[in-house]
Write a protein that holds these residues in place. Sequence first.
Motif, short mmCIF file in Angstrom:
data_model
loop_
_atom_site.label_atom_id
_atom_site.label_comp_id
_atom_site.label_asym_id
_atom_site.label_seq_id
_atom_site.Cartn_x
_atom_site.Cartn_y
_atom_site.Cartn_z
N GLY A 120 -10.86 -1.67 14.01
CA GLY A 120 -9.50 -2.14 14.25
C GLY A 120 -9.35 -3.61 13.91
O GLY A 120 -8.39 -4.01 13.27
N LEU A 132 -2.23 -3.97 20.84
CA LEU A 132 -3.52 -3.30 21.00
C LEU A 132 -3.44 -2.35 22.19
O LEU A 132 -3.68 -2.74 23.33
N GLU A 136 -6.59 2.70 21.83
CA GLU A 136 -7.38 2.16 20.71
C GLU A 136 -8.65 1.51 21.22
O GLU A 136 -9.72 1.65 20.61
N ARG A 139 -11.14 4.18 21.84
CA ARG A 139 -11.73 4.79 20.65
C ARG A 139 -12.65 3.86 19.88
O ARG A 139 -13.54 4.31 19.17
N SER A 140 -12.43 2.56 19.98
CA SER A 140 -13.09 1.61 19.10
C SER A 140 -14.60 1.54 19.34
O SER A 140 -15.08 1.58 20.47
N SER A 312 -5.94 1.30 7.37
CA SER A 312 -5.00 0.31 7.88
C SER A 312 -4.25 -0.34 6.73
O SER A 312 -4.75 -0.43 5.61
#
Length: 400
Positions: A120, A132, A136, A139-140, A312
Amino acid sequence: MPQIDADRFLRDLNELRRIGAYKTGVHRPTYSSEDMESRRWLMERIAEIGLDPSIDGIGNVYGRHKGAGPHLLAGSHIETQNYAGWLDGALGVVAGLALARAGLPVDVVAFADEEGHFEGGFLGSRSILGLLPDDEIDRSRNRTDGIPLRDALATAGLAGKPRMQLEKGRHKGFLEMHIEQGTQLEQAGLRAGVVTGIVAIWQWRITIEGMQDHAGGTTMAERRDAGLAAVRLLAMIDQEFPKVCGERSTWTCGRIAVEPGAPSIIPGRADILFQFRDIDVAVLERMERCLRACVQESNRRERTTATLLNISKSLPAPCDPAMMAALDAAAEGLAPGLWQRMPSGAGHDAQYMARAMPVAMLFTPSIGGISHHWAEDTKEEDLALCCRILGDAAARFLAE
């Protein structure tokens, strides 16, 4: 003109480089013990200046000016790439300290993970803007060792801390001082660069599926070699992109991983991380169309199947005209004829701050253009000069 203490500015930079020192550079990856030590060091410096220091649940360090505004926000990041340089990011944060020490109404910030150790990237600057989401963070993973971001935050002592949000209306603009990370200034014999805008970075994953098989028993006519297909696809992209790119476009294959990765096994799968950059969205869109056409042509030619996935798409961020004008005037006053306007080919926290306020950046020359490597360096006299330019420009802009 504010009185910048250049000696103290350089001393702070050299103190900070000792945390995680590696050869002549620094190894200070995000949330490592060295990174957290550097954040504690920064909070001590912030308090010494008379600002209110804090650290939030994503690792952002913030120094809030106690006096009246209008205020500027100044900073960057202090984690580094692996075994990399001592100035990338740290320069902007320590320059912010220097401006606040000179009495300017500046809040100082060190954002977390601009360098993208975790999936990310730009975690701190996105978090402070409310960009943010918690899912996320869930998951990161760390791009190097796969450690979940939640686990890394807990190990760093940040779990449970609230994440700060930018105070709307507080700041007239954001200033970031940075090394150029290229050779334009050095080759032209210049000492400062006023940044006109920050490129967008469009990132992709290309997956190629073939057939894993024996390297001796499988004839060349029978093979579905994902590794060779990956190499041929990348060569095709490199041949076609110059036909559609802009003057300052760049493209990079940062990783090719083949599976299973043994010398006597035909690769059955290849995983490619690819990106391209430009400041013009129309150029980026042309490059995307070309990339998709190359993948389609690969699937026509090869006995493998390539799949393209966008990871992204950031937006280009033009710098604020009034802030650039203030930097122009300051640079001409302190280094007449030894500066230029130029775009930034790298991504920076400023591109996210541009969504909330006017932004500007100032580049110092990079010796040999080296960055993301422990040999990264800039002459101390150029560092000191650019810090004075930044201070003068901040004062000019605040007075408008």
